[in-house]
Design an enzyme around this catalytic site. Structure first.
Site: not given
Length: 354
Positions: A220, A244, A248
């Site tokens: 986070d 992943d 992105d």
């Protein structure tokens, strides 16, 4: 160069065609042995299987794989074994492609295409290294069942062995030695035992690389810092799921996910090269998708699998030249630029090579 060409679904077909066009412009036809095969929804349509045995055989015999995308609308409702989008995961597992290199590099010509301030992203050059064959995507047990109370419940298992973590950690440190000698390992060790093991193993491996600075961040916090101060990162190494998501997110630093290539490597030089974006069925067949991520994936293929830095540099320079000339697909378009389609952008890069 024996290359398996797997265009797949959606815009994968369009952008892969442009990557092949650029490869031919850079190398000529005699240097290339290209074998095309269906995968994903195209595999189901052709052979009743998202990863047809013949496609897997072609991929196994190739020196490298150029991949487009896999996935069709409603994919998630299809049983996993027949899900077009799962074909890529099956292929990665079958070929032992455990190390996913996802560079987040900002071309100077696109500094104003990012939604972040110029001073935050200018000069950006990050390598996100994602472990690719473990974690929640492959851990067992998994599935949906009915519990004793008659309710449906679902389970996925986050699982890593010491060997899997050590393998990707060593790739991260070796990669950092060729860059700015900094590794940030991203985990969630404060709440997940799997990630506690991850941190312990990465820390141990790091002692073999005293010339590389190792830091740790919770996922986070890392996501926040990617948006706030991304240039602090050099190599980020993380698990399958976190990688992943973070890669992105990093796409927005560069202006568009249509600009991000990737390489998925096995032990040795064999690799699968693909744009980070998906099949984007809403824009498929409209000649508007950005092919530069696919073209830059081909550039990575020459560099990583074929040790052809000269032609890889030529492709990279051609992309830069086209961007400097103002050519833009819709995702990176700005007023005053030349808006072009998928094929026109591929033509421009191929022409720049000459």
């Amino acid at each position: 160069m024996k290359i398996a060409v797997l265009p797949g679904d959606g815009i994968g077909k369009e952008v892969t065609a442009e990557a092949v066009k650029v490869l031919r412009a850079a190398l000529g036809t005699q240097a290339l042995e290209l074998t095309e095969a269906p995968i994903g929804g195209a595999g189901v349509e052709a052979a009743g299987d998202p990863l047809p045995p013949r496609t897997l055989e072609i991929a196994q015999r190739a020196d490298a794989i150029l991949f487009g995308s896999a996935g069709v609308p409603g994919d998630e409702a299809i049983p996993y074994a027949m899900r077009p989008g799962a074909s890529l995961l099956r292929l990665r597992k079958a070929l032992g492609l455990f190390a996913n290199f996802r560079p987040a590099f900002l071309f100077p010509e696109l500094v104003d295409a990012s939604t972040l301030k110029r001073e935050v992203v200018e000069g950006l050059d990050i390598m996100i290294l994602r472990e690719l064959t473990g974690d929640l995507y492959f851990g067992e047990p998994r599935g949906i069942s009915t519990n004793a109370a008659g309710e449906r419940e679902a389970i996925n298992t986050m699982r890593y062995s010491e060997g899997e973590v050590e393998r990707i950690a060593r790739v991260a440190f070796e990669t950092a030695r060729k860059r700015r000698r900094k590794v940030c390992s991203v985990d969630k060790a404060n709440v997940l035992e799997t990630m506690q093991l991850w941190r312990e193993v990465v820390t141990r491996v790091g002692k073999d690389y005293p010339d590389v600075e190792l830091t740790h961040q919770f996922v986070d916090a890392a996501a926040m810092m990617l948006m706030r101060a991304p240039k602090q990162f050099d190599v980020i190494v993380t698990g399958n799921v976190f990688g992943d998501i973070l890669s992105d997110a990093a796409a927005m630093l560069t202006g568009s996910i249509g600009m991000l290539p990737s390489a998925s490597m096995a032990t040795g030089r064999k690799g699968l090269y693909e744009p980070v974006h998906g099949s984007a069925p809403d824009i498929a067949g409209k000649n508007i998708a950005n092919p530069l991520a696919a073209i830059l994936s081909a550039e990575m293929m020459l560099r990583y699998s074929f040790d052809d830095a000269r032609n890889a540099d030529r492709i990279s320079a051609a992309v830069k030249k086209v961007l400097a000339a103002g050519y833009r697909t819709g995702d990176i378009f700005q007023p005053g630029m030349k808006r072009v389609g998928t094929r026109e952008m591929g033509d421009a890069v191929a022409a720049a090579l000459s």
